[in-house]
Motif scaffolding. Sequence first.
Motif, PDB file in Angstrom:
ATOM      1  N   LYS A  86       0.840  -1.192   0.077  1.00  0.00           N
ATOM      2  CA  LYS A  86      -0.091  -0.021  -0.056  1.00  0.00           C
ATOM      3  C   LYS A  86       0.880   1.274  -0.068  1.00  0.00           C
ATOM      4  O   LYS A  86       0.459   2.195  -0.827  1.00  0.00           O
ATOM      5  CB  LYS A  86      -0.942  -0.096   1.206  1.00  0.00           C
ATOM      6  CG  LYS A  86      -2.021  -1.062   1.285  1.00  0.00           C
ATOM      7  CD  LYS A  86      -3.216  -0.732   2.492  1.00  0.00           C
ATOM      8  CE  LYS A  86      -2.724  -1.283   3.313  1.00  0.00           C
ATOM      9  NZ  LYS A  86      -3.719  -0.947   4.573  1.00  0.00           N
ATOM     10  N   ALA A  87       1.774   1.190   0.808  1.00  0.00           N
ATOM     11  CA  ALA A  87       2.905   2.398   0.933  1.00  0.00           C
ATOM     12  C   ALA A  87       3.353   2.899  -0.258  1.00  0.00           C
ATOM     13  O   ALA A  87       3.514   4.121  -0.648  1.00  0.00           O
ATOM     14  CB  ALA A  87       3.584   2.366   2.105  1.00  0.00           C
ATOM     15  N   VAL A  88       4.140   1.545  -0.889  1.00  0.00           N
ATOM     16  CA  VAL A  88       4.634   2.043  -2.325  1.00  0.00           C
ATOM     17  C   VAL A  88       4.026   2.449  -3.250  1.00  0.00           C
ATOM     18  O   VAL A  88       4.440   3.235  -4.202  1.00  0.00           O
ATOM     19  CB  VAL A  88       5.481   1.038  -2.602  1.00  0.00           C
ATOM     20  CG1 VAL A  88       4.359  -0.310  -3.262  1.00  0.00           C
ATOM     21  CG2 VAL A  88       6.666   1.266  -3.346  1.00  0.00           C
TER      22      VAL A  88
ATOM     23  N   PRO B 111       1.133   4.532   4.760  1.00  0.00           N
ATOM     24  CA  PRO B 111      -0.103   4.789   3.789  1.00  0.00           C
ATOM     25  C   PRO B 111      -1.229   5.488   4.466  1.00  0.00           C
ATOM     26  O   PRO B 111      -1.260   5.572   5.659  1.00  0.00           O
ATOM     27  CB  PRO B 111      -0.378   3.315   3.462  1.00  0.00           C
ATOM     28  CG  PRO B 111      -0.043   2.554   4.648  1.00  0.00           C
ATOM     29  CD  PRO B 111       1.163   3.049   5.138  1.00  0.00           C
ATOM     30  N   CYS B 112      -2.019   6.325   3.673  1.00  0.00           N
ATOM     31  CA  CYS B 112      -3.231   7.049   4.085  1.00  0.00           C
ATOM     32  C   CYS B 112      -4.500   6.196   4.347  1.00  0.00           C
ATOM     33  O   CYS B 112      -5.177   6.265   5.410  1.00  0.00           O
ATOM     34  CB  CYS B 112      -3.470   8.130   3.301  1.00  0.00           C
ATOM     35  SG  CYS B 112      -4.401   7.531   1.562  1.00  0.00           S
ATOM     36  N   ASN B 113      -4.579   4.905   3.652  1.00  0.00           N
ATOM     37  CA  ASN B 113      -5.839   4.195   3.872  1.00  0.00           C
ATOM     38  C   ASN B 113      -6.931   4.550   3.597  1.00  0.00           C
ATOM     39  O   ASN B 113      -8.279   4.126   4.001  1.00  0.00           O
ATOM     40  CB  ASN B 113      -5.700   3.600   5.408  1.00  0.00           C
ATOM     41  CG  ASN B 113      -4.438   2.717   5.834  1.00  0.00           C
ATOM     42  OD1 ASN B 113      -4.340   1.522   4.738  1.00  0.00           O
ATOM     43  ND2 ASN B 113      -3.851   2.632   6.789  1.00  0.00           N
ATOM     44  N   GLU B 114      -6.801   5.782   2.900  1.00  0.00           N
ATOM     45  CA  GLU B 114      -7.949   6.522   2.331  1.00  0.00           C
ATOM     46  C   GLU B 114      -8.218   6.636   1.004  1.00  0.00           C
ATOM     47  O   GLU B 114      -9.502   6.574   0.373  1.00  0.00           O
ATOM     48  CB  GLU B 114      -8.191   8.036   2.996  1.00  0.00           C
ATOM     49  CG  GLU B 114      -8.164   7.888   4.446  1.00  0.00           C
ATOM     50  CD  GLU B 114      -9.429   7.441   4.971  1.00  0.00           C
ATOM     51  OE1 GLU B 114     -10.423   7.316   4.476  1.00  0.00           O
ATOM     52  OE2 GLU B 114      -9.488   6.861   6.403  1.00  0.00           O
ATOM     53  N   CYS B 115      -7.244   6.452   0.204  1.00  0.00           N
ATOM     54  CA  CYS B 115      -7.409   6.625  -1.271  1.00  0.00           C
ATOM     55  C   CYS B 115      -7.886   5.254  -1.955  1.00  0.00           C
ATOM     56  O   CYS B 115      -7.949   4.572  -1.238  1.00  0.00           O
ATOM     57  CB  CYS B 115      -6.005   6.986  -1.883  1.00  0.00           C
ATOM     58  SG  CYS B 115      -4.706   5.545  -1.540  1.00  0.00           S
ATOM     59  N   ALA B 116      -8.157   5.443  -3.157  1.00  0.00           N
ATOM     60  CA  ALA B 116      -8.554   4.301  -3.830  1.00  0.00           C
ATOM     61  C   ALA B 116      -7.842   3.148  -3.958  1.00  0.00           C
ATOM     62  O   ALA B 116      -8.241   1.871  -3.597  1.00  0.00           O
ATOM     63  CB  ALA B 116      -9.036   4.509  -5.055  1.00  0.00           C
ATOM     64  N   THR B 117      -6.778   3.444  -4.105  1.00  0.00           N
ATOM     65  CA  THR B 117      -5.400   2.236  -4.119  1.00  0.00           C
ATOM     66  C   THR B 117      -5.421   1.802  -2.885  1.00  0.00           C
ATOM     67  O   THR B 117      -5.550   0.255  -2.675  1.00  0.00           O
ATOM     68  CB  THR B 117      -4.063   2.959  -4.506  1.00  0.00           C
ATOM     69  OG1 THR B 117      -4.460   3.623  -6.036  1.00  0.00           O
ATOM     70  CG2 THR B 117      -3.154   1.758  -4.856  1.00  0.00           C
ATOM     71  N   CYS B 118      -5.261   2.494  -1.806  1.00  0.00           N
ATOM     72  CA  CYS B 118      -5.035   1.915  -0.267  1.00  0.00           C
ATOM     73  C   CYS B 118      -6.423   0.922  -0.173  1.00  0.00           C
ATOM     74  O   CYS B 118      -6.198  -0.390   0.419  1.00  0.00           O
ATOM     75  CB  CYS B 118      -4.939   2.766   0.734  1.00  0.00           C
ATOM     76  SG  CYS B 118      -3.315   3.697   0.736  1.00  0.00           S
ATOM     77  N   LYS B 119      -7.484   1.411  -0.203  1.00  0.00           N
ATOM     78  CA  LYS B 119      -8.637   0.597  -0.108  1.00  0.00           C
ATOM     79  C   LYS B 119      -8.760  -0.588  -0.779  1.00  0.00           C
ATOM     80  O   LYS B 119      -9.287  -1.627  -0.332  1.00  0.00           O
ATOM     81  CB  LYS B 119      -9.832   1.367  -0.095  1.00  0.00           C
ATOM     82  CG  LYS B 119     -10.104   2.567   0.781  1.00  0.00           C
ATOM     83  CD  LYS B 119     -11.426   3.305   0.404  1.00  0.00           C
ATOM     84  CE  LYS B 119     -11.775   4.697   1.587  1.00  0.00           C
ATOM     85  NZ  LYS B 119     -12.801   5.175   1.442  1.00  0.00           N
ATOM     86  N   ALA B 120      -8.268  -0.600  -2.129  1.00  0.00           N
ATOM     87  CA  ALA B 120      -8.390  -1.893  -3.014  1.00  0.00           C
ATOM     88  C   ALA B 120      -7.526  -2.829  -2.526  1.00  0.00           C
ATOM     89  O   ALA B 120      -7.979  -4.070  -2.541  1.00  0.00           O
ATOM     90  CB  ALA B 120      -8.120  -1.235  -4.273  1.00  0.00           C
ATOM     91  N   ILE B 121      -6.106  -2.363  -2.071  1.00  0.00           N
ATOM     92  CA  ILE B 121      -5.261  -3.258  -1.663  1.00  0.00           C
ATOM     93  C   ILE B 121      -5.717  -3.909  -0.190  1.00  0.00           C
ATOM     94  O   ILE B 121      -5.437  -5.244  -0.193  1.00  0.00           O
ATOM     95  CB  ILE B 121      -4.101  -2.551  -1.474  1.00  0.00           C
ATOM     96  CG1 ILE B 121      -3.252  -2.103  -2.585  1.00  0.00           C
ATOM     97  CG2 ILE B 121      -2.988  -3.586  -0.690  1.00  0.00           C
ATOM     98  CD1 ILE B 121      -2.206  -1.364  -2.639  1.00  0.00           C
ATOM     99  N   THR B 122      -6.346  -3.080   0.854  1.00  0.00           N
ATOM    100  CA  THR B 122      -6.830  -3.717   1.911  1.00  0.00           C
ATOM    101  C   THR B 122      -8.043  -4.797   1.624  1.00  0.00           C
ATOM    102  O   THR B 122      -8.214  -5.712   2.330  1.00  0.00           O
ATOM    103  CB  THR B 122      -7.576  -2.340   2.739  1.00  0.00           C
ATOM    104  OG1 THR B 122      -6.448  -1.583   2.904  1.00  0.00           O
ATOM    105  CG2 THR B 122      -7.924  -3.132   4.002  1.00  0.00           C
TER     106      THR B 122
ATOM    107  N   ASP C 279      -2.712  -5.425  -9.091  1.00  0.00           N
ATOM    108  CA  ASP C 279      -1.363  -5.327  -9.267  1.00  0.00           C
ATOM    109  C   ASP C 279      -0.699  -5.700  -8.168  1.00  0.00           C
ATOM    110  O   ASP C 279       0.437  -5.667  -7.791  1.00  0.00           O
ATOM    111  CB  ASP C 279      -1.105  -3.803  -9.595  1.00  0.00           C
ATOM    112  CG  ASP C 279      -1.379  -3.183 -10.802  1.00  0.00           C
ATOM    113  OD1 ASP C 279      -1.411  -4.129 -11.974  1.00  0.00           O
ATOM    114  OD2 ASP C 279      -2.095  -2.045 -11.157  1.00  0.00           O
ATOM    115  N   VAL C 280      -1.390  -6.214  -6.890  1.00  0.00           N
ATOM    116  CA  VAL C 280      -0.872  -6.714  -5.860  1.00  0.00           C
ATOM    117  C   VAL C 280      -1.277  -8.205  -5.763  1.00  0.00           C
ATOM    118  O   VAL C 280      -2.383  -8.498  -5.456  1.00  0.00           O
ATOM    119  CB  VAL C 280      -1.297  -6.043  -4.658  1.00  0.00           C
ATOM    120  CG1 VAL C 280      -0.837  -6.602  -3.369  1.00  0.00           C
ATOM    121  CG2 VAL C 280      -0.742  -4.726  -4.676  1.00  0.00           C
ATOM    122  N   ILE C 281      -0.429  -9.083  -6.058  1.00  0.00           N
ATOM    123  CA  ILE C 281      -0.712 -10.447  -6.100  1.00  0.00           C
ATOM    124  C   ILE C 281      -0.145 -11.381  -4.939  1.00  0.00           C
ATOM    125  O   ILE C 281       1.099 -11.162  -4.891  1.00  0.00           O
ATOM    126  CB  ILE C 281      -0.280 -11.206  -7.517  1.00  0.00           C
ATOM    127  CG1 ILE C 281      -0.610 -10.386  -8.849  1.00  0.00           C
ATOM    128  CG2 ILE C 281      -0.379 -12.678  -7.567  1.00  0.00           C
ATOM    129  CD1 ILE C 281       0.130  -9.192  -9.463  1.00  0.00           C
TER     130      ILE C 281
END
Length: 597
Positions: free
Chosen positions: A60-62, A72-83, A89-91
């Motif tokens: 998430k952080a990278v 990581p902010c844990n609020e943006c779309a990318t962070c939420k999708a990884i969570t 893209d995270v396998i």
Amino acid sequence: MSYQALYRVWRPQRFDEIVGQQVITQTLKNALITGQTSHAYLFTGPRGTGKTSAAKIFAKAVNCHHLKDGEPCNECATCKAITQGRLNDVIEIDAASNNGVEEIRDIRDKAKYAPTEADYKVYIIDEVHMLSTGAFNALLKTLEEPPANVVFILATTEPQKIPLTIISRTQRFDFRRISTKDSFDRMVYILGQKKITYDEKALMVIAKAAEGGMRDALSILDQALSFGDNEITLKNALQVTGSVNHDLLNKYVAEISDQQVSAALETLEKVLAEGKDANRFIEDLINFCRNLLLYQQDPTLIVDQELGDVDDQFKTFAASLSAERIYKMIDHLNNTQQQMRFTTHPDVYMEVLTIKLAQPTTPATNSGAEKAPVKQAKKPVTDSAEVTRLEDQVKKLADQVKQLESQKSTGASKPTNNINRSNGPKKHGRQVKPNLSKIYPVLENATKKNLVQLKEIWPDLMSMLSVTQRALMHVAQPVAASEKGAVIAFNYAFLYEQAADDGDLRQLLSDDIDKLVGHDLKIAYVDADQWPEIRQGYIQQHKADLQSNNENATSDVEEPPAESEQGTDGDLQESKDPLVTKAEALFGSETVEIKDD
């Protein structure tokens, strides 16, 4: 939504939430802040210490565009999708079930493509030590020269099984066991957030039972909550973990230290009657003895580790019990723990253990005889009937132990020289005879080089088997090998019999060896106790051939120097018997012992 386990709900989402790994999390945050991230990381350590959680937070952080102090902010779309596990893209890959060459080649081919949504494509390979040798080789080139915008994070609990060529191409972080205090503080925080009442001593019991794993601690806490109807009490924690009440443990140790055998046996019976696990009881006793030793050396260390839970009786034990007595207690506990792995009567072993622990440790010497009356004067024995009863009880327990051991032993009723195992009592109703027609062809062409090569790939071969097959082969090892065959010796006769009937296992071993070395081997099994006789029998039967081969092989060799030119030491340049030479070539000089008849 259905109920989720505590370790899933309270899984860390920021580096600061990872318990007990401050050095690692600070290093990763600094690398993210300065932009000095690596293309490959290796996270090692015991289970439940935060390896996979740290890998997901790093992913998430990278990729987070709102990074703050490396978090990581844990609020943006990318962070939420990884969570939520929705970002392609995270396998995350489980190497235990995807350990073949084809799976790793697929990863290598797909890694060449650019990420679709995030800035970096992150591969998290969990339990990476389960990969086969071929899979590691397929991954090696990709780790050495990775495509742009690709990060590999490898996680494992057994780093010793990973090739050094892989480790050298990664940044390694060793996650340590989480201390009892850190686990305790984390559970206090979680229960405070959930507004659940708890007993601090109960949380201490759970933290110790977790043995350094935060996930294990939360799983036990979850179980205790269910058992106690959303309330954590000491009684419930002891019941769930199988631990022994602190007062009962102190009473047992006091009785064996005062050599009160009868009282100690009664306390043991009370412990087992409460449904406590015998193995867990031994673990508690070993930990108790360890704390006594450490307290004798550095009291502050134990006070910190045990969160201040050191009572007056514990201090009395530390002052009265000598270090030598505690060493012997730990030895007895450890030996009994090993023996109990294969028994269905743990209570018998526990009773024998209690008697051993309560025995006086004074050696049977003249000085010891002088001190014996002093011991007896401290606690006189006045009831002869009680002594007789205890002697009968000890004899009965000893007979039960002998009966249990006889069920596992296969020796003859009277020991004789050069006895054949096949003449002794049979196990499991029969005894499998060694198949000499398969063993002798292997010995005919066996070399030490082939045996060493097979031993080197043996750990990889075991990792390719199923759990059941690996358990069966765990006590087996190769003892002879040629280019076309191998002899495998089993330490236990009943496992040898089981393996001899398993044709599928024999074929699977041959196929797996073919994958590792490029050619298959014909496998022959043998009982480890029978192996010396088989080896000696082969040498005796082929004595003439071995001598002839040795004469032909040495006909063109120069004569040894004269006796006057040799050293005076008895172990220098002494000519060897042809049989000895051939035996050393077959089995290695370190395993051949020469005896004069």
